[in-house]
Enzyme design. Structure first.
Site: not given
Length: 376
Positions: A179, A237, A323
């Protein structure tokens, strides 16, 4: 639409979206491949690394891409503790940290580490006296958030680094700056951090990319094993589209840093003044320090109900960390009364936020005060 939930995620800059599109449609080779398409993808990753490093004020070789800030936090804490376990057993974190710091810290506690969860100051920032009392010569790892994601409080990380040195503890210092990145001015060197976590989608990049700064003199073993990407430290990847967008967003954020922070600060101060007139029951949960986060409470209304009500009227805020579906552990750790926690909402800005967005919020809140005061 009036989007005021930028601490959860931001809109993607058009330039960042264009970079991601190019990675998906033109330079779409695997960056580990040696042919031209692979080299083009690898060059995009290298450019992004340089841009993120410039925004952090460090060397590109110290920046390692991850899938998210959460992964970077887990990596720093779990592998940081493992690297130092022969030198001590104590780990210190603030109880107001993001769950991606608290959960790996709890895992370490279950493994036998002496994990101290420090109560924060009343605004959610680091309480330096409490921190100093917790330090001992067996402290091996400290993890502290730069900007609290729910209150906007800014912790004095450089003071914590100085206190670690003065205590004689061998501790490495991790800073979750998700943040704070491109919202408040800092460099890993100036705050004395060994590890710093940042995330793309908080600064106008795509979801799916984060990064961990690892000080050149420090070493971490991999959290994810496999193909040996990221200089053999983070296998998998590379998510070239998200990484390319991250680099472009970091470049833009650095170029516009002064103007962006001044703009957000102005809108935040406008919001504070405007909100104080909504109802006598309005109260700031904590005085904001970062330029983009304001946590307030309107007594008599349930925060979750209020968020839905505002959203139905095109004004988007949150009750806290996006979340988390539970009562805010951050506000609980600050000692905020339960009724105030349950009626708290977080307003968070981006450089694109305008006073018109705040005006729309005020109109919707005034309606909510009339319509929802009976819902607790």
């Amino acid at each position: 639409m009036h989007y005021l939930d930028n601490a959860a995620t931001t809109a993607v800059y058009p330039e960042a979206a264009a970079a991601a599109m190019r990675a998906m449609t033109e330079a779409f080779g695997n960056p580990s491949s040696v042919h031209r398409m692979g080299r083009e993808a690898a060059a995009m990753v290298a450019d992004a690394r340089s841009n993120v490093a410039s925004a952090l004020g460090c060397e590109p070789s110290e920046v390692f891409f991850t899938s998210s800030g959460t992964e970077a936090n887990n990596w720093a804490i779990l592998r940081g503790a493992a690297a130092m376990k022969r030198r001590g057993n104590r780990i210190i974190v603030s109880a107001a940290e993001h769950s991606s710091v608290l959960e790996p810290a709890r895992e370490l506690a279950a493994l036998g580490f002496d994990v101290v969860f420090l109560p924060p100051a009343k605004n959610g920032a680091l309480d330096k006296e409490t921190f100093g009392n917790a330090l001992n010569d067996g402290t091996i790892l400290v993890s502290l958030m730069l900007v609290n994601n729910e209150t906007g409080a800014v912790s004095d990380i450089s003071a914590a680094a100085r206190m670690i040195r003065e205590s004689g503890a061998p501790a490495m210092l991790h800073c979750d700056a998700v943040q704070g990145f491109l919202k408040v001015g800092f460099k890993p060197q100036t705050i004395g951090a060994d590890f710093v976590t940042v995330s793309a989608h908080k600064i106008g990049g795509c979801k799916g990319a984060g990064a961990l700064y690892i000080k050149k003199s420090r070493r971490l073993t991999p959290l994810i094993h496999g193909g040996g990407q990221e200089n053999r430290l983070r296998s998998g990847t590379e998510a070239v589209p998200a990484i390319a967008a991250f680099g472009e967003a970091a470049k833009i954020g650095l170029q516009r840093f002064a103007a962006n922070t001044a703009k957000m600060r102005g809108v935040l101060e406008y919001a504070r003044t405007a909100l104080s007139a909504v109802t006598p029951a309005y109260a700031p949960v904590a005085e904001p320090e970062a330029p983009h986060i304001l946590c307030v409470s309107v007594a008599g209304m349930a925060g979750e109900v209020l968020v839905r009500y505002l959203g139905d009227r095109g004004v988007f805020v949150s009750t806290g960390a996006a979340c988390s579906k539970k009562r805010s552990h951050v506000l609980e750790s600050m000692g905020v009364p339960v009724k105030m926690i349950d009626s708290a909402i977080r307003i968070s800005l981006s450089p694109e936020s305008e006073t018109d967005d705040i005006d729309a919020l005020i109109v919707a809140l005034k309606s909510a005060v009339q319509d929802l005061a009976h819902i607790r």
